[in-house]
Motif scaffolding. Sequence first.
Motif, PDB file in Angstrom:
ATOM      1  N   ALA A 100       5.940  24.741 162.962  1.00 15.59           N
ATOM      2  CA  ALA A 100       7.381  24.549 162.874  1.00 15.59           C
ATOM      3  C   ALA A 100       7.842  24.408 161.429  1.00 15.59           C
ATOM      4  CB  ALA A 100       7.787  23.301 163.663  1.00 15.59           C
ATOM      5  N   SER A 101       9.149  24.531 161.246  1.00  9.46           N
ATOM      6  CA  SER A 101       9.735  24.309 159.923  1.00  9.46           C
ATOM      7  C   SER A 101      10.044  22.836 159.708  1.00  9.46           C
ATOM      8  CB  SER A 101      11.021  25.122 159.778  1.00  9.46           C
ATOM      9  OG  SER A 101      10.770  26.501 159.961  1.00  9.46           O
ATOM     10  N   ALA A 102      10.473  22.152 160.789  1.00  9.07           N
ATOM     11  CA  ALA A 102      10.855  20.752 160.663  1.00  9.07           C
ATOM     12  C   ALA A 102      10.772  20.059 162.013  1.00  9.07           C
ATOM     13  CB  ALA A 102      12.274  20.629 160.101  1.00  9.07           C
ATOM     14  N   VAL A 103      10.723  18.729 161.982  1.00 12.02           N
ATOM     15  CA  VAL A 103      10.799  17.919 163.191  1.00 12.02           C
ATOM     16  C   VAL A 103      11.739  16.753 162.899  1.00 12.02           C
ATOM     17  CG1 VAL A 103       8.692  16.674 162.532  1.00 12.02           C
ATOM     18  CG2 VAL A 103       9.534  16.551 164.894  1.00 12.02           C
ATOM     19  N   LEU A 104      12.683  16.533 163.807  1.00 15.52           N
ATOM     20  CA  LEU A 104      13.652  15.441 163.705  1.00 15.52           C
ATOM     21  C   LEU A 104      13.264  14.376 164.721  1.00 15.52           C
ATOM     22  CD1 LEU A 104      16.894  17.641 163.761  1.00 15.52           C
ATOM     23  CD2 LEU A 104      15.650  16.859 161.737  1.00 15.52           C
ATOM     24  N   TYR A 105      13.150  13.131 164.307  1.00 15.79           N
ATOM     25  CA  TYR A 105      12.649  12.101 165.206  1.00 15.79           C
ATOM     26  C   TYR A 105      13.147  10.725 164.784  1.00 15.79           C
ATOM     27  CZ  TYR A 105       9.377  10.583 161.581  1.00 15.79           C
ATOM     28  OH  TYR A 105       8.836  10.089 160.414  1.00 15.79           O
ATOM     29  N   LEU A 106      12.908   9.739 165.654  1.00 17.50           N
ATOM     30  CA  LEU A 106      13.152   8.340 165.319  1.00 17.50           C
ATOM     31  C   LEU A 106      11.803   7.688 165.051  1.00 17.50           C
ATOM     32  CD1 LEU A 106      15.876   7.145 167.877  1.00 17.50           C
ATOM     33  CD2 LEU A 106      16.152   8.403 165.746  1.00 17.50           C
ATOM     34  N   GLY A 107      11.659   7.054 163.927  1.00 18.90           N
ATOM     35  CA  GLY A 107      10.395   6.429 163.560  1.00 18.90           C
ATOM     36  C   GLY A 107      10.302   4.973 163.981  1.00 18.90           C
ATOM     37  N   ARG A 108       9.453   4.230 163.303  1.00 15.69           N
ATOM     38  CA  ARG A 108       9.272   2.793 163.508  1.00 15.69           C
ATOM     39  C   ARG A 108       8.739   2.456 164.892  1.00 15.69           C
ATOM     40  NH1 ARG A 108      14.394   0.003 160.452  1.00 15.69           N
ATOM     41  NH2 ARG A 108      13.095  -1.836 160.736  1.00 15.69           N
TER      42      ARG A 108
END
Length: 332
Positions: A100-108
């Motif tokens: 993939a080019s990017a991944v958008l996520y919520l961390g922590r």
Amino acid sequence: MRLFVNRPVPFACILTLLLAVSACGSDASDSTNGVSTSASAPAHSSSPGQPVVFASFYPIEEAARAIGGDSVRVESLTPVGVSPHGVELSADVLEGLEKASAVLYLGRGFQPAVEKAIASLPSSVVAVDLLADREMLPIDAAVPGVEGDVDGEVLDGGVDPHVWVDPVRFATMATDIEAAMVALAPSDADAITARATAYRARIEALDGEFQGVLAACESKAIVTSHRAFGYLANRYGLEQLPIAGISPEEEPSPKSLEAVAAVAKEKGVKVIFFESLVPKELSETVASEIGATTDALDPIEGLTQDDLDAGVDYVKVQQNNLASLRKGLRCT
């Protein structure tokens, strides 16, 4: 907005009332309501040179699709209709992520399997943590006298993960997503910015709707089964009172019911809010014990396929939530 630091984050494993999903150590073949909690391979192929972006779960996916448009291809890591917390990623998805080019996520620690996968991705994949450098709310205390924990959705530092339920905060997340999309497809920057502006306008309009409706209500207390509405309560001057010690497999204890009833009576609560995916039988049992009625609030963690086919989206879910709050809090 900050890139992922190559370090997995632990996550508390505990059943919640939302769905009887498997906890963090689950096998990838587990299912919820007949739907696999293991993310499957991407369903579409991208055009040559088109950036591929993975979104970790529904609200981020919706915003990414709306803002990215045809400039990118967006895939979700969480299957339709499934709670994001216990998701496990299949081998095919892991392979897709690596390309993939990017991944958008919520961390922590919000999605342990996702963060574990991101930690091993090649440097060519841009990982955007939408919780990075964001002001977070501490978890509210449970209702006094209620047995057990509220749920396991507590991030590092004891903060609440449900940022997106507040439309104002979600609009700022959309701005971060816009920046990520522009970086991926700079030649389409004007189109991306135009789409982002239009999308944010719809989200920001919700703020005015909530302010108008919730300005004058007989009660300000929302009793919920799931501690998912703290940011919404904080934004609009409400008080969230989560019910603790209740799971889909167990009836609430008399002590828990007595404690909830006492707080509900003190706060003038007439409606107990349960999430729409929770079996109605349980909500009716709790409500009958404390002399209340029931209604649903949706934390917008994932829509069903029927919802998506009917054109339901973030704004429509929030408008339904507002209608439920208007009725339950007796707003004029």
